[in-house]
Design a protein around this motif. Structure first.
Motif, short mmCIF file in Angstrom:
data_model
loop_
_atom_site.label_atom_id
_atom_site.label_comp_id
_atom_site.label_asym_id
_atom_site.label_seq_id
_atom_site.Cartn_x
_atom_site.Cartn_y
_atom_site.Cartn_z
N VAL A 46 -34.69 -5.64 8.10
CA VAL A 46 -35.37 -5.10 9.29
C VAL A 46 -36.80 -5.65 9.28
O VAL A 46 -37.50 -5.54 8.28
N PHE A 47 -37.21 -6.26 10.38
CA PHE A 47 -38.57 -6.77 10.52
C PHE A 47 -39.33 -5.87 11.49
O PHE A 47 -38.85 -5.59 12.58
N TRP A 48 -40.52 -5.42 11.07
CA TRP A 48 -41.38 -4.58 11.91
C TRP A 48 -42.65 -5.38 12.12
O TRP A 48 -43.41 -5.61 11.18
N ILE A 49 -42.91 -5.78 13.36
CA ILE A 49 -44.02 -6.69 13.67
C ILE A 49 -45.07 -5.94 14.49
O ILE A 49 -44.77 -5.39 15.54
N VAL A 50 -46.29 -5.91 13.95
CA VAL A 50 -47.38 -5.18 14.59
C VAL A 50 -48.61 -6.08 14.67
O VAL A 50 -48.69 -7.11 14.01
N LEU A 51 -49.56 -5.69 15.49
CA LEU A 51 -50.86 -6.36 15.51
C LEU A 51 -51.66 -5.93 14.28
O LEU A 51 -51.53 -4.78 13.83
N THR A 52 -52.47 -6.82 13.76
CA THR A 52 -53.21 -6.57 12.53
C THR A 52 -54.00 -5.27 12.58
O THR A 52 -54.02 -4.50 11.62
N HIS A 53 -54.64 -4.97 13.70
CA HIS A 53 -55.48 -3.78 13.81
C HIS A 53 -54.70 -2.50 14.12
O HIS A 53 -55.26 -1.41 14.10
N ASP A 54 -53.41 -2.60 14.38
CA ASP A 54 -52.58 -1.44 14.72
C ASP A 54 -52.23 -0.66 13.45
O ASP A 54 -51.58 -1.18 12.55
N ARG A 55 -52.64 0.58 13.37
CA ARG A 55 -52.36 1.41 12.20
C ARG A 55 -51.24 2.42 12.46
O ARG A 55 -50.94 3.25 11.61
N ASP A 56 -50.62 2.36 13.62
CA ASP A 56 -49.53 3.27 13.96
C ASP A 56 -48.22 2.70 13.43
O ASP A 56 -47.47 2.06 14.15
N ARG A 57 -47.98 2.90 12.14
CA ARG A 57 -46.78 2.40 11.50
C ARG A 57 -46.37 3.36 10.40
O ARG A 57 -47.20 4.05 9.83
N PRO A 58 -45.09 3.40 10.07
CA PRO A 58 -44.66 4.33 9.02
C PRO A 58 -45.08 3.85 7.64
O PRO A 58 -45.21 2.65 7.39
N MET A 59 -45.27 4.79 6.76
CA MET A 59 -45.62 4.49 5.37
C MET A 59 -44.32 4.34 4.57
O MET A 59 -43.38 5.10 4.79
N PRO A 60 -44.25 3.38 3.65
CA PRO A 60 -43.01 3.15 2.90
C PRO A 60 -42.44 4.40 2.21
O PRO A 60 -41.24 4.58 2.17
N GLY A 61 -43.29 5.27 1.70
CA GLY A 61 -42.81 6.47 1.03
C GLY A 61 -42.17 7.49 1.95
O GLY A 61 -41.45 8.38 1.50
N SER A 62 -42.42 7.38 3.24
CA SER A 62 -41.89 8.35 4.20
C SER A 62 -40.66 7.84 4.95
O SER A 62 -40.19 8.49 5.87
N LEU A 63 -40.14 6.69 4.55
CA LEU A 63 -39.02 6.09 5.25
C LEU A 63 -37.69 6.74 4.85
O LEU A 63 -37.54 7.19 3.71
N PRO A 64 -36.72 6.76 5.76
CA PRO A 64 -35.38 7.24 5.39
C PRO A 64 -34.80 6.41 4.25
O PRO A 64 -35.17 5.25 4.06
N ASP A 65 -33.88 7.01 3.52
CA ASP A 65 -33.24 6.34 2.39
C ASP A 65 -32.69 4.97 2.76
O ASP A 65 -32.06 4.80 3.80
N GLY A 66 -32.95 3.99 1.90
CA GLY A 66 -32.38 2.66 2.06
C GLY A 66 -33.12 1.71 2.97
O GLY A 66 -32.72 0.57 3.13
N ILE A 67 -34.21 2.16 3.60
CA ILE A 67 -34.92 1.28 4.53
C ILE A 67 -36.01 0.48 3.83
O ILE A 67 -36.18 -0.71 4.08
N ALA A 68 -36.76 1.12 2.95
CA ALA A 68 -37.92 0.46 2.32
C ALA A 68 -37.55 -0.86 1.66
O ALA A 68 -38.30 -1.83 1.74
N GLU A 69 -36.36 -0.93 1.03
CA GLU A 69 -35.94 -2.15 0.35
C GLU A 69 -35.60 -3.28 1.33
O GLU A 69 -35.56 -4.44 0.94
N ARG A 70 -35.32 -2.93 2.57
CA ARG A 70 -34.91 -3.92 3.56
C ARG A 70 -35.97 -4.21 4.61
O ARG A 70 -35.79 -5.03 5.48
N LEU A 71 -37.09 -3.49 4.55
CA LEU A 71 -38.10 -3.57 5.60
C LEU A 71 -39.19 -4.57 5.26
O LEU A 71 -39.76 -4.56 4.17
N TYR A 72 -39.50 -5.44 6.23
CA TYR A 72 -40.56 -6.43 6.11
C TYR A 72 -41.56 -6.17 7.22
O TYR A 72 -41.22 -6.28 8.39
#
Length: 195
Positions: A46-72
């Motif tokens: 899973v690729f999550w693409i944001v603007l550099t200054h955008d801070r509205d993104r989930p934190m890795p520790g708060s992700l549902p099970d199995g996503i953090a390992e696949r998220l870029y």
């Protein structure tokens, strides 16, 4: 046998599946939760693409099970960079989901380019838009708002393959399972036990 809507899992409900090889828009305060729900239910990177200054993104520790390992997470310096990165990620295989968070509306030409890239990569794209700033070429456009800590209302305002509706869902944010909750006044009585 009648299936009660409040016991139905979204995994068996085709209306909550995003069409693969297409780009979809999602707006509202619950758009990040909607994106995470789809990231949880799709296998692969899973690729999550944001603007550099955008801070509205989930934190890795708060992700549902199995996503953090696949998220870029990819940070783009400006809107042009973001659109180019989204297009390239959509073309890449075996990416399952590309989530993008632009600040500006995507033009008709740029939206069409993203759709062509999604088709080429057979990848699902999800664009987190601001209210009313969606692309005309989006396959679906969802309005997502929280109704509480685990309840959400997901409304497909635009759907090229079907009809719009309202989905009240109960999702705890940790698994790919979601329960559809009937609208008030639509609750079904349980069937009588067989005699």
């Amino acid at each position: 046998m009648q299936i009660l809507r409040d016991q139905l899992q979204a995994g068996s409900d085709e209306s909550l599946h995003l069409l693969k090889g297409r780009v979809h828009d999602v707006e509202g305060r619950g758009r990040t939760g909607f994106a995470l729900f789809h990231a949880a239910r799709l296998a692969g990177p899973v690729f999550w693409i944001v603007l550099t200054h955008d801070r509205d993104r989930p934190m890795p520790g708060s992700l549902p099970d199995g996503i953090a390992e696949r998220l870029y997470f990819i940070e783009a310096k400006d809107e042009t960079d973001l659109r180019w990165t989204v297009e390239e990620a959509l073309r890449a295989r075996p990416v399952s989901l590309v989530i993008a968070a632009p600040e500006k509306p995507i033009s008709l030409t740029a939206g069409r380019r993203l759709q062509l890239a999604a088709e080429a990569g057979d990848t699902t794209g999800l664009v987190l838009i601001h209210e009313g700033k969606g692309s005309n070429v989006a396959e679906t456009r969802w309005k997502c708002d929280p109704l509480g800590s685990t309840r959400h209302r997901w409304i497909p305002n635009k759907n090229k393959q079907g009809t719009p509706g309202i989905y009240d869902v109960s999702w705890n944010g940790t698994t790919a399972a979601v329960h559809l909750v009937p609208q008030a006044g639509e609750r079904h009585q349980p069937e009588s036990p067989p005699r």
